[in-house]
Each structure stands twice: as C-alpha cells, then as structure tokens.
Enzyme design. Structure first.
Site, PDB file in Angstrom:
ATOM      1  N   SER A 161     -94.440  31.089  19.246  1.00 55.19           N
ATOM      2  CA  SER A 161     -95.534  31.050  20.207  1.00 55.19           C
ATOM      3  C   SER A 161     -95.016  30.681  21.602  1.00 55.19           C
ATOM      4  O   SER A 161     -95.451  31.245  22.613  1.00 55.19           O
ATOM      5  CB  SER A 161     -96.571  30.031  19.722  1.00 55.19           C
ATOM      6  OG  SER A 161     -97.715  30.097  20.529  1.00 55.19           O
TER       7      SER A 161
ATOM      8  N   HIS B 290     -98.179  16.812  27.551  1.00 52.78           N
ATOM      9  CA  HIS B 290     -97.142  17.329  26.652  1.00 52.78           C
ATOM     10  C   HIS B 290     -95.928  16.393  26.681  1.00 52.78           C
ATOM     11  O   HIS B 290     -94.874  16.730  26.142  1.00 52.78           O
ATOM     12  CB  HIS B 290     -96.663  18.719  27.115  1.00 52.78           C
ATOM     13  CG  HIS B 290     -97.658  19.823  26.897  1.00 52.78           C
ATOM     14  ND1 HIS B 290     -98.352  19.988  25.719  1.00 52.78           N
ATOM     15  CD2 HIS B 290     -98.059  20.834  27.710  1.00 52.78           C
ATOM     16  CE1 HIS B 290     -99.135  21.060  25.817  1.00 52.78           C
ATOM     17  NE2 HIS B 290     -98.979  21.581  27.018  1.00 52.78           N
TER      18      HIS B 290
ATOM     19  N   LYS C  59     -97.779  24.625  22.745  1.00 57.73           N
ATOM     20  CA  LYS C  59     -98.102  25.666  21.758  1.00 57.73           C
ATOM     21  C   LYS C  59     -98.360  25.107  20.352  1.00 57.73           C
ATOM     22  O   LYS C  59     -98.029  25.719  19.345  1.00 57.73           O
ATOM     23  CB  LYS C  59     -97.000  26.750  21.695  1.00 57.73           C
ATOM     24  CG  LYS C  59     -96.654  27.377  23.039  1.00 57.73           C
ATOM     25  CD  LYS C  59     -97.863  27.746  23.887  1.00 57.73           C
ATOM     26  CE  LYS C  59     -98.637  28.928  23.359  1.00 57.73           C
ATOM     27  NZ  LYS C  59     -99.896  29.161  24.155  1.00 57.73           N
TER      28      LYS C  59
END
Length: 273
Positions: free
Chosen positions: A116, A86, A48
C-alpha cells in the site's frame, strides 16, 4: 500556479534517526513543543495502516467533525480533540505522556503495508521517488521510508501500551469483525452508544462509502499534490493484497528478515483473514 516544483519528491530528512518529510523537519521545534490536553485523543499509526478509516470511525463516535493535524487548527478545536500522528513512539511530543492522554494505535501486517505504501509513494508527491517495487521493498525493510522502520514503530507502541492508556487495534481484526472492534473502542473511550448509532457508524465507515466520500478519499486534493490517476488514495482496503505483488523470492527474503526483526516480541500479526 506559483507552487515551486522543488517542494515535491524531495529527499527525506533525518530527525533523531527517523526519516521524515522536510516540511516536518523544518517545523520540528513546533512539533516537539506541542501542548497536548488531558482530554485529547491521539490516533497513531504507521502510514497505510488504516489511519483514515479509524479516524472516520472516531470522528463519527465523537461526532466531532474534522481531525486536521494542522497545529493552528488544533488550537481552535473544541475538546475532545482528535489528533493524528504517524510518529514513532520516541518522537511523540512529551506532553501526550505527561497528560496521560488516551491513545488509539492501529497496526496492520507488514506485507500489506509495504504494498500500500509503495502505491502511495507513487501518487503522493511529497514522498521521494519510489523506484521499482523491488527497490521500494528494500527501502521498506531497512526503514528508509517516511516515518522510519515499520518494525520499530509497531513494537515501540506495543511496548508502551503496558504503561499508558493505549488501545492497540489490529487492522485485520477490524476487517474481520468491525462491529466487535468498534464496541471495544467504545468501552475504551467510556462511550455508550445505541445499537442504531453503532450500525450507522459501521455504514459510514465502510470502505465503499468512504471511497465515495470526498472528505475521506482525498479526491479534493489537487493533482499536483496527489495523482489519483497513478493510484487512488483509497485503493483496495483489503487484507492479503500482498500476494498480488510479492514474488516467491521476495516473500522468502521478507519472511526471513521479518523473523529476525520481530524476534523476542510478543506482537503477532495475521497476513490475511
């Protein structure tokens, strides 16, 4: 529908001290032994933080189509491949360091990420249950969310940039002056594009255009994986939305904890622009 419901909302699995999805943990040996190529470009972010946005920009720069992270597809991709991750710095497959690949890291301020991520947890069912906002904020602050601690993630990549070819990009700078940041990216990638092409990239990677684009807004993903009625994948794409979510008490607690965790780091974020 023969999907087994138990693939959803499963607890995260600890991999070398970092909570990851069970599906990644099961394939960990494959991830670890992934062979990067010297001309691969890695896009790394904490979830995010603008992953889809910057991937779209880089796709447009390279005009290279799809940046699927699926390993099988990656093997078939024509160079240069755009690889998304990530993973925190310590879990990145060593071949990326060995080959001295170029890397673009995108970082976004912690409060906006937390908000988020909370909405993303609710709509994307690969995550465990989010709980209340208060409960989720606690998990976020203690690093008990997928891909671990935001603090360790942003600091780890920040430190590595001194020794490797890492372009460290701030989400807030991109919001404020996308053209300037794209020009810096082009320099880093040693690409020379016309003004007209840069303007095209700016248009196609703008939030409103991407929000309507099925290949970036994830609306083609079936409801049993991502429930867009709970929250759209591309929600607001703004800086400072945390003000609509944090209570004064939560803000004060967060700031105190933030100061402690970021102490000694030269990394500075803007919480709004």
């Amino acid at each position: 529908m023969d999907e087994k419901p138990d693939i959803y909302r499963r607890e995260l699995v600890d991999v070398q001290g970092v909570p990851l999805f069970w599906s990644i943990a099961e394939e960990w040996s494959q991830v670890e032994s992934f062979e990067a190529r010297p001309d691969d470009l890695l896009i790394s972010t904490y979830p995010k933080s603008g992953t889809t946005w910057v991937s779209e920009i880089l796709d447009l720069i390279y005009n290279n189509g799809d940046a699927e992270k699926c390993i099988e597809l990656l093997k078939k991709m024509q160079p240069p491949r755009l690889v998304k991750t990530h993973l925190p710095v310590q879990l990145l497959p060593s071949s990326f360091w060995k080959n001295n690949c170029k890397m673009v890291y995108v970082a976004r301020n912690a409060k906006d990420v937390a908000v988020s991520y909370y909405y993303f947890y609710q709509m994307a069912k690969i995550h465990p249950e989010a709980g209340t906002w208060e409960e989720f904020l606690d998990k976020f602050m203690t690093g008990k969310v997928a891909f671990g601690s935001w603090y360790d993630h942003v600091k780890g990549w920040w430190e590595k940039r001194n020794d490797y070819r890492i372009f460290y990009l701030f989400y807030e700078d991109m919001k404020e002056d996308p053209k300037h940041e794209i020009q810096k990216l082009l320099q880093f990638l040693e690409k020379d594009l016309s003004e007209e092409t840069v303007d095209k990239i700016l248009y196609h990677s703008s939030f409103n255009v991407m929000k309507q684009n099925p290949s970036t807004n994830y609306t083609t993903v079936p409801d049993f994986d991502m429930n867009h009625s709970v929250s759209p994948f591309m929600r607001k794409g703004i800086s400072g939305d945390w003000k609509n979510q944090f209570t004064v008490a939560q803000y004060e607690r967060f700031e105190k904890d933030y100061e402690k965790k970021m102490k000694g780091s030269t990394l500075r974020f803007r919480s709004e622009i």
